[in-house]
Design an enzyme around this catalytic site. Structure first.
Site, PDB file in Angstrom:
ATOM      1  N   TYR A 276       0.784  -1.246   0.000  1.00 39.85           N
ATOM      2  CA  TYR A 276       0.000   0.000   0.000  1.00 39.85           C
ATOM      3  C   TYR A 276       0.811   1.289   0.000  1.00 39.85           C
ATOM      4  CZ  TYR A 276       0.792   0.410   5.065  1.00 39.85           C
ATOM      5  OH  TYR A 276       1.365   0.541   6.301  1.00 39.85           O
TER       6      TYR A 276
ATOM      7  N   LYS B  64      -7.579  -7.845   8.289  1.00 38.96           N
ATOM      8  CA  LYS B  64      -6.913  -8.956   7.609  1.00 38.96           C
ATOM      9  C   LYS B  64      -7.519 -10.257   8.141  1.00 38.96           C
ATOM     10  CE  LYS B  64      -2.372  -6.625   7.456  1.00 38.96           C
ATOM     11  NZ  LYS B  64      -0.920  -6.764   7.782  1.00 38.96           N
TER      12      LYS B  64
ATOM     13  N   ASP C 154      -7.174   2.331   9.725  1.00 37.73           N
ATOM     14  CA  ASP C 154      -6.324   2.227   8.541  1.00 37.73           C
ATOM     15  C   ASP C 154      -7.074   1.606   7.362  1.00 37.73           C
ATOM     16  OD1 ASP C 154      -5.160   1.908  11.115  1.00 37.73           O
ATOM     17  OD2 ASP C 154      -3.238   1.308  10.269  1.00 37.73           O
TER      18      ASP C 154
ATOM     19  N   ARG D 234      -1.734   8.603  13.118  1.00 40.67           N
ATOM     20  CA  ARG D 234      -1.834   8.205  11.709  1.00 40.67           C
ATOM     21  C   ARG D 234      -3.113   7.417  11.430  1.00 40.67           C
ATOM     22  NH1 ARG D 234       3.384   6.453  10.023  1.00 40.67           N
ATOM     23  NH2 ARG D 234       2.973   4.219  10.066  1.00 40.67           N
TER      24      ARG D 234
ATOM     25  N   TRP E 267      -5.459   8.284   8.312  1.00 44.17           N
ATOM     26  CA  TRP E 267      -6.009   7.392   7.284  1.00 44.17           C
ATOM     27  C   TRP E 267      -7.514   7.592   7.159  1.00 44.17           C
ATOM     28  CZ3 TRP E 267      -2.394   5.855   4.345  1.00 44.17           C
ATOM     29  CH2 TRP E 267      -1.229   5.217   4.774  1.00 44.17           C
TER      30      TRP E 267
END
Length: 414
Positions: free
Chosen positions: A75, A170, A180, A254, A258
């Site tokens: 990514y 995932k 994210d 972060r 995102w």
């Protein structure tokens, strides 16, 4: 895949999907570009180009981004290459297009399979670089790009979900949504739908996209501060998850970066009459209000752990700060936020230039104080504690910082 209709891209469609994109010359579209060689970088260029050329100098092949030693589908590459695409649209300089195409040509095989990509892992991170292929297919019509795009899109048909339909981050992180993941999957999902789907199929997909944000807002927003937690485990089985709420214990900068970028980028594709559009804008307003309250008063930047700026070990973090500047500046330009947020964005951007940017003698620009990576669970186990976040590796020129810095620069240069 049901409901897929491959559309011929008329000039009108190109205007919607790739506004102001400049189509490469036939030679550029068909020939494999050579690796980029940049020796010096002019200080007369805008910061967007100075940083992009610095990245190309550091990483002559785009697969090297994120300090990779061998070609890998991942990514961060797509994040920087999105910035390269926008620079090519703006300037028409072929080196920016060549940098994008060389990555795809290295990773995408003639039959549309993608090197190092394993669909069976159901890793939502892997979809972000699909945006690179959507762009390249739109200007070249190469069938291998289309096949690769369809392969990535097919992942979502069987991707495991929470009970409310939220995509797991995932397969190895069951029942978990991370902020994210909204950026990794939803802009690609929305762009694909805008380009290939019609009618009931498209409406169903747009509803699914909005639902991802609905679930996050329902479970991951702190009612006291308005900030969003990094992760949520529906099963409450993870050690990092609160046993009552399933939430991770901290607000990682972060992660919220995102999420903001995901909202403003998805809105590029969500139809104007879709009922979820105003809902996403409302989420963005609440998100933005919360971030302003934790902005550092002296520098205009944001900390690695957003609400604990005065605590030992915390630091002003470059990638999150760049992401917030991009989100605010784009949201103002698009009319989602009031003009006052442009002042917030410019103050933060100036803080980045003053505190986090250094320039070498040859003009190479460095973006310093980026968190290299942070996650939850896994091996070795990542606890999500304050101590964990402030002790992850800090490095210069992480693409998760440089990409958003270029995008932020482009927004403020418009």
């Amino acid at each position: 895949m049901k409901g897929i209709k491959i559309l011929s891209l008329s000039a009108l469609a190109l205007g919607i999907i790739l506004s102001c994109a400049q189509k490469p010359l036939q030679s550029e579209a068909n020939e494999k570009p050579a690796s980029t060689q940049i020796k010096t970088i002019s200080s007369k260029l805008p910061w967007s180009e100075r940083m992009m050329q610095s990245e190309m100098k550091r990483f002559p092949e785009a697969w090297m981004l994120d300090f990779f030693k061998a070609p890998k589908w991942s990514y961060p590459n797509g994040l920087v290459l999105k910035a390269s695409e926008q620079l090519y649209r703006k300037t028409g300089k072929p080196e920016y297009y060549d940098y994008i195409k060389a990555y795809a040509d290295e990773l995408v095989n003639e039959d549309g399979t993608i090197k190092t990509y394993d669909i069976r892992k159901y890793n939502i991170d892997m979809l972000n670089s699909g945006n690179v292929l959507i762009y390249l297919y739109s200007v070249t019509k190469e069938q291998r790009y289309l096949k690769a795009i369809q392969l990535l899109r097919s992942q979502l048909d069987a991707h495991p979900r929470t009970s409310e339909g939220g995509f797991w981050h995932k397969k190895i992180y069951p029942n978990q949504m991370w902020l994210d993941g909204l950026y990794m999957g939803q802009p690609f999902y929305a762009s694909y739908t805008n380009l290939f789907d019609t009618g009931v199929s498209a409406e169903k997909t747009y509803n699914d996209i909005v639902n991802q944000f609905d679930i996050v807002q329902k479970h991951m927003v702190d009612p006291k501060t308005g900030l969003l937690y990094h992760g949520w485990d529906e099963s409450r089985e993870q050690e990092w998850a609160d046993k009552k709420t399933g939430l991770s214990p901290n607000f990682w900068g972060r992660a919220m970066g995102w999420y903001g970028m995901a909202i403003v980028d998805v809105l590029d594709f969500l139809p104007a009459d879709h009922p979820g559009r105003q809902k996403l804008i409302n989420y963005l307003v609440s998100y933005s209000d919360a971030l302003v309250k934790v902005q550092d008063g002296k520098t205009g930047l944001w900390y690695q752990v957003l609400d604990k700026g005065g605590e030992q070990g915390n630091y002003l973090e470059a990638s999150a700060s760049s992401m917030f500047v991009y989100t605010f500046a784009k949201a103002v330009r698009k009319g989602y936020l009031p003009d006052s947020y442009n002042t917030v964005a410019k103050r933060a951007y100036n803080g980045i230039l003053k505190n986090l940017i250094t320039v070498e003698k040859d003009g190479t620009v460095n973006l310093n104080q980026n968190c290299a990576v942070a996650g939850l669970g896994g091996i070795p186990y990542r606890s999500g504690t304050y101590d964990y976040y402030v002790h992850e590796e800090i490095r210069s020129n992480d693409p998760k910082g440089t990409g958003p810095f270029i995008l932020a620069s482009l927004e403020l240069e418009k």
